[in-house]
Structures are given as structure tokens and as C-alpha cells.
Design a protein around this motif. Structure first.
Motif, PDB file in Angstrom:
ATOM      1  N   LYS A  29       0.826  -1.215   0.000  1.00 34.32           N
ATOM      2  CA  LYS A  29       0.000   0.000   0.000  1.00 34.32           C
ATOM      3  C   LYS A  29       0.858   1.261   0.000  1.00 34.32           C
ATOM      4  CE  LYS A  29      -3.793  -2.195   2.429  1.00 34.32           C
ATOM      5  NZ  LYS A  29      -4.641  -2.220   3.602  1.00 34.32           N
ATOM      6  N   MET A  30       0.272   2.324  -0.557  1.00 32.50           N
ATOM      7  CA  MET A  30       0.883   3.652  -0.538  1.00 32.50           C
ATOM      8  C   MET A  30       0.227   4.456   0.578  1.00 32.50           C
ATOM      9  SD  MET A  30       3.199   4.091  -2.974  1.00 32.50           S
ATOM     10  CE  MET A  30       3.326   5.811  -3.355  1.00 32.50           C
ATOM     11  N   TYR A  31       1.042   5.245   1.264  1.00 30.92           N
ATOM     12  CA  TYR A  31       0.555   6.112   2.334  1.00 30.92           C
ATOM     13  C   TYR A  31       1.040   7.530   2.076  1.00 30.92           C
ATOM     14  CZ  TYR A  31      -0.385   1.761   4.808  1.00 30.92           C
ATOM     15  OH  TYR A  31      -0.865   0.528   5.162  1.00 30.92           O
ATOM     16  N   SER A  32       0.305   8.496   2.582  1.00 29.93           N
ATOM     17  CA  SER A  32       0.796   9.869   2.569  1.00 29.93           C
ATOM     18  C   SER A  32       1.987   9.925   3.514  1.00 29.93           C
ATOM     19  CB  SER A  32      -0.293  10.833   3.036  1.00 29.93           C
ATOM     20  OG  SER A  32      -1.378  10.813   2.141  1.00 29.93           O
ATOM     21  N   CYS A  33       2.888  10.877   3.259  1.00 32.94           N
ATOM     22  CA  CYS A  33       4.114  10.943   4.057  1.00 32.94           C
ATOM     23  C   CYS A  33       4.525  12.393   4.264  1.00 32.94           C
ATOM     24  CB  CYS A  33       5.219  10.182   3.331  1.00 32.94           C
ATOM     25  SG  CYS A  33       6.809  10.207   4.155  1.00 32.94           S
ATOM     26  N   LEU A  34       4.991  12.663   5.476  1.00 30.72           N
ATOM     27  CA  LEU A  34       5.638  13.940   5.753  1.00 30.72           C
ATOM     28  C   LEU A  34       6.879  13.659   6.589  1.00 30.72           C
ATOM     29  CD1 LEU A  34       5.070  14.941   8.926  1.00 30.72           C
ATOM     30  CD2 LEU A  34       2.829  15.387   7.990  1.00 30.72           C
ATOM     31  N   ILE A  35       7.819  14.550   6.490  1.00 23.04           N
ATOM     32  CA  ILE A  35       9.092  14.382   7.193  1.00 23.04           C
ATOM     33  C   ILE A  35       9.457  15.685   7.881  1.00 23.04           C
ATOM     34  CG2 ILE A  35      11.587  14.101   6.855  1.00 23.04           C
ATOM     35  CD1 ILE A  35      10.957  12.052   4.698  1.00 23.04           C
ATOM     36  N   LYS A  36       9.998  15.547   9.079  1.00 25.48           N
ATOM     37  CA  LYS A  36      10.545  16.690   9.801  1.00 25.48           C
ATOM     38  C   LYS A  36      11.964  16.330  10.214  1.00 25.48           C
ATOM     39  CE  LYS A  36       6.154  18.347  11.500  1.00 25.48           C
ATOM     40  NZ  LYS A  36       5.306  18.666  12.632  1.00 25.48           N
ATOM     41  N   LEU A  37      12.899  17.213   9.915  1.00 24.23           N
ATOM     42  CA  LEU A  37      14.273  17.040  10.378  1.00 24.23           C
ATOM     43  C   LEU A  37      14.378  17.735  11.728  1.00 24.23           C
ATOM     44  CD1 LEU A  37      16.323  17.720   7.125  1.00 24.23           C
ATOM     45  CD2 LEU A  37      15.523  15.532   8.042  1.00 24.23           C
ATOM     46  N   LYS A  38      14.801  16.968  12.744  1.00 26.37           N
ATOM     47  CA  LYS A  38      14.919  17.508  14.096  1.00 26.37           C
ATOM     48  C   LYS A  38      16.237  17.049  14.702  1.00 26.37           C
ATOM     49  CE  LYS A  38       9.971  17.081  15.215  1.00 26.37           C
ATOM     50  NZ  LYS A  38       9.037  16.435  16.147  1.00 26.37           N
ATOM     51  N   GLY A  39      17.084  17.991  15.042  1.00 26.51           N
ATOM     52  CA  GLY A  39      18.338  17.665  15.710  1.00 26.51           C
ATOM     53  C   GLY A  39      19.187  16.647  14.977  1.00 26.51           C
ATOM     54  N   GLY A  40      19.166  16.675  13.665  1.00 27.56           N
ATOM     55  CA  GLY A  40      19.957  15.743  12.877  1.00 27.56           C
ATOM     56  C   GLY A  40      19.255  14.425  12.580  1.00 27.56           C
ATOM     57  N   ASP A  41      18.087  14.208  13.163  1.00 27.18           N
ATOM     58  CA  ASP A  41      17.306  13.000  12.903  1.00 27.18           C
ATOM     59  C   ASP A  41      16.182  13.316  11.926  1.00 27.18           C
ATOM     60  OD1 ASP A  41      18.849  11.657  14.774  1.00 27.18           O
ATOM     61  OD2 ASP A  41      17.373  11.849  16.372  1.00 27.18           O
ATOM     62  N   HIS A  78      12.347  12.451  11.136  1.00 30.56           N
ATOM     63  CA  HIS A  78      11.102  11.899  11.665  1.00 30.56           C
ATOM     64  C   HIS A  78      10.144  11.747  10.488  1.00 30.56           C
ATOM     65  CE1 HIS A  78      11.941  12.696  16.043  1.00 30.56           C
ATOM     66  NE2 HIS A  78      12.941  13.299  15.424  1.00 30.56           N
ATOM     67  N   MET A  79       9.954  10.508  10.060  1.00 31.12           N
ATOM     68  CA  MET A  79       9.116  10.208   8.910  1.00 31.12           C
ATOM     69  C   MET A  79       7.765   9.678   9.390  1.00 31.12           C
ATOM     70  SD  MET A  79       9.737   7.414   5.900  1.00 31.12           S
ATOM     71  CE  MET A  79      11.217   8.200   5.297  1.00 31.12           C
ATOM     72  N   ARG A  80       6.701  10.339   8.955  1.00 34.06           N
ATOM     73  CA  ARG A  80       5.351   9.939   9.369  1.00 34.06           C
ATOM     74  C   ARG A  80       4.561   9.487   8.145  1.00 34.06           C
ATOM     75  NH1 ARG A  80       2.832   9.935  13.899  1.00 34.06           N
ATOM     76  NH2 ARG A  80       0.560   9.989  14.030  1.00 34.06           N
ATOM     77  N   GLY A  81       4.121   8.238   8.170  1.00 31.99           N
ATOM     78  CA  GLY A  81       3.227   7.709   7.151  1.00 31.99           C
ATOM     79  C   GLY A  81       1.821   7.715   7.708  1.00 31.99           C
ATOM     80  N   TYR A  82       0.850   8.066   6.860  1.00 27.38           N
ATOM     81  CA  TYR A  82      -0.518   8.173   7.363  1.00 27.38           C
ATOM     82  C   TYR A  82      -1.541   8.029   6.243  1.00 27.38           C
ATOM     83  CZ  TYR A  82      -0.144  12.986   5.645  1.00 27.38           C
ATOM     84  OH  TYR A  82       0.032  14.088   4.858  1.00 27.38           O
ATOM     85  N   ILE A  83      -2.779   7.808   6.651  1.00 32.32           N
ATOM     86  CA  ILE A  83      -3.924   7.786   5.742  1.00 32.32           C
ATOM     87  C   ILE A  83      -4.834   8.936   6.150  1.00 32.32           C
ATOM     88  CG2 ILE A  83      -5.967   6.498   5.019  1.00 32.32           C
ATOM     89  CD1 ILE A  83      -4.427   3.932   5.637  1.00 32.32           C
ATOM     90  N   GLY A  84      -5.155   9.795   5.215  1.00 30.31           N
ATOM     91  CA  GLY A  84      -6.080  10.896   5.500  1.00 30.31           C
ATOM     92  C   GLY A  84      -5.425  12.079   6.179  1.00 30.31           C
ATOM     93  N   VAL A  85      -5.257  11.993   7.492  1.00 34.29           N
ATOM     94  CA  VAL A  85      -4.656  13.091   8.249  1.00 34.29           C
ATOM     95  C   VAL A  85      -3.450  12.565   9.029  1.00 34.29           C
ATOM     96  CG1 VAL A  85      -6.766  14.454   8.449  1.00 34.29           C
ATOM     97  CG2 VAL A  85      -6.249  12.758  10.175  1.00 34.29           C
ATOM     98  N   PRO A  86      -2.422  13.399   9.222  1.00 36.82           N
ATOM     99  CA  PRO A  86      -1.217  12.945   9.913  1.00 36.82           C
ATOM    100  C   PRO A  86      -1.472  12.373  11.310  1.00 36.82           C
ATOM    101  CG  PRO A  86      -0.774  15.014   8.817  1.00 36.82           C
ATOM    102  CD  PRO A  86      -2.260  14.760   8.685  1.00 36.82           C
ATOM    103  N   LEU A  87      -2.527  12.824  11.951  1.00 36.11           N
ATOM    104  CA  LEU A  87      -2.851  12.318  13.282  1.00 36.11           C
ATOM    105  C   LEU A  87      -3.076  10.802  13.259  1.00 36.11           C
ATOM    106  CD1 LEU A  87      -3.451  13.094  16.227  1.00 36.11           C
ATOM    107  CD2 LEU A  87      -5.828  13.407  15.573  1.00 36.11           C
ATOM    108  N   LEU A  88      -3.568  10.303  12.136  1.00 35.13           N
ATOM    109  CA  LEU A  88      -3.838   8.871  11.988  1.00 35.13           C
ATOM    110  C   LEU A  88      -2.668   8.189  11.282  1.00 35.13           C
ATOM    111  CD1 LEU A  88      -7.545   9.162  10.790  1.00 35.13           C
ATOM    112  CD2 LEU A  88      -6.713   8.763  13.116  1.00 35.13           C
ATOM    113  N   GLY A  89      -1.524   8.213  11.920  1.00 36.38           N
ATOM    114  CA  GLY A  89      -0.355   7.633  11.285  1.00 36.38           C
ATOM    115  C   GLY A  89       0.658   7.117  12.273  1.00 36.38           C
ATOM    116  N   GLN A  90       1.821   6.815  11.732  1.00 40.24           N
ATOM    117  CA  GLN A  90       2.910   6.284  12.543  1.00 40.24           C
ATOM    118  C   GLN A  90       4.206   6.984  12.138  1.00 40.24           C
ATOM    119  OE1 GLN A  90       3.446   2.065  12.091  1.00 40.24           O
ATOM    120  NE2 GLN A  90       5.155   1.987  13.511  1.00 40.24           N
TER     121      GLN A  90
END
Length: 147
Positions: free
Chosen positions: A113-125, A127-139
Motif C-alpha cells: 500500500k501507498m501512504y501519505s508521508c511527511l518528514i521533519k528534520l529535528k536535531g539531525g534526525d 522523523h518520517m510519518r506515514g498516514y492515511i487521510g490526516v497525519p494524526l492517523l499515522g505512525q
């Protein structure tokens, strides 16, 4: 000050600002490894966006740790025989600001399956979040840069 000089100075200022923003947007480029060290991905520029390809992972190679598994869970029958190692599984990320990338999609080979994705760079790390619909519903999964 003449209008022509003022316009030229504004154009130069805008160009410099754009170059500065561009250099930060490329901070995501490189090779990343999961916190558990069980997967590696290379993120690179693809046109004006960012993409990622799988380099290695405990779930994408056979027990020998080298031989690539096939993409058997892909809903497209033509892709089920392709190797998972080396596939582009992250597409369409756009740099927004302050280390944030949005509007991407990530392919999960385990589910096909394909998921929506957003990424935040924090302190050199990363943070990749995959989700369906809204980022709140993701990992979120945290990746570390390999130097």
C-alpha cells in the motif's frame, strides 16, 4: 536612488534569499538508517521534489542478508517480480520550511500500500510519518543519517 538601482537590489536580495532557502531544502539528501538499524534508504532530489529508494532492510532481503526479496504484495501484477532492494518507495516530497517536507507518498512493501508521508528534520534526525487521510492517523519512524 534611481528606480533601476532599487529594482536591481531587490532582485539580488530575492535571488540570494532563494539560494539560501534552497540550500536548507537539500538537508534531507543522503543515506538514512532506522533507529533499530534494520533498514536503509537514500533520499535524493528528483526534479523540484525529493524521493527515496530502499538500499537494504531486514524485511526486504532474504535470510542471507544480501539477496533481495520480491515485491510480492504489490497490487500491480507486473511489479510483483521486481526486487525490493533499489526500488523508489518515497516520492513527491516538497520542502516547506524549517526542515519540514510534505505532500509525499511512501510505499510499504509489506502491505503493498501507498501512504501519505511527511518528514521533519529535528536535531539531525529524520522523523518520517506515514498516514492515511490526516497525519494524526499515522505512525512515525525515526531515521539517523549515515555519515
Amino acid at each position: 536612488m534611481k528606480v533601476g538601482k532599487l529594482i536591481m537590489m531587490l532582485v539580488c536580495l530575492l535571488a540570494t534569499t532563494n539560494l539560501f532557502a534552497q540550500s536548507h531544502s537539500d538537508d534531507i539528501i543522503g543515506i538514512w538508517e532506522t533507529e533499530d538499524k534494520d533498514g536503509r534508504m537514500e533520499i535524493y532530489k528528483c526534479e523540484d521534489k525529493y524521493c527515496g529508494k530502499l538500499l537494504w532492510g531486514k524485511d526486504i532481503v532474504e535470510e542471507d542478508g544480501v539477496t533481495s526479496k520480491k515485491d510480492v504484495n504489490n497490487p500491480d501484477d507486473d511489479l510483483k517480480s521486481r526486487d525490493l532492494v533499489g526500488i523508489t518507495n518515497l516520492i513527491g516530497l516538497k520542502y516547506k520550511k524549517n526542515g519540514e517536507y510534505t505532500e509525499g507518498e511512501i510505499y510499504d512493501a509489506n502491505s503493498g500500500k501507498m501512504y501519505s508521508c511527511l518528514i521533519k528534520l529535528k536535531g539531525g534526525d529524520m522523523h518520517m510519518r506515514g498516514y492515511i487521510g490526516v497525519p494524526l492517523l499515522g505512525q512515525t519512524v525515526i531515521w539517523k543519517r549515515i555519515k
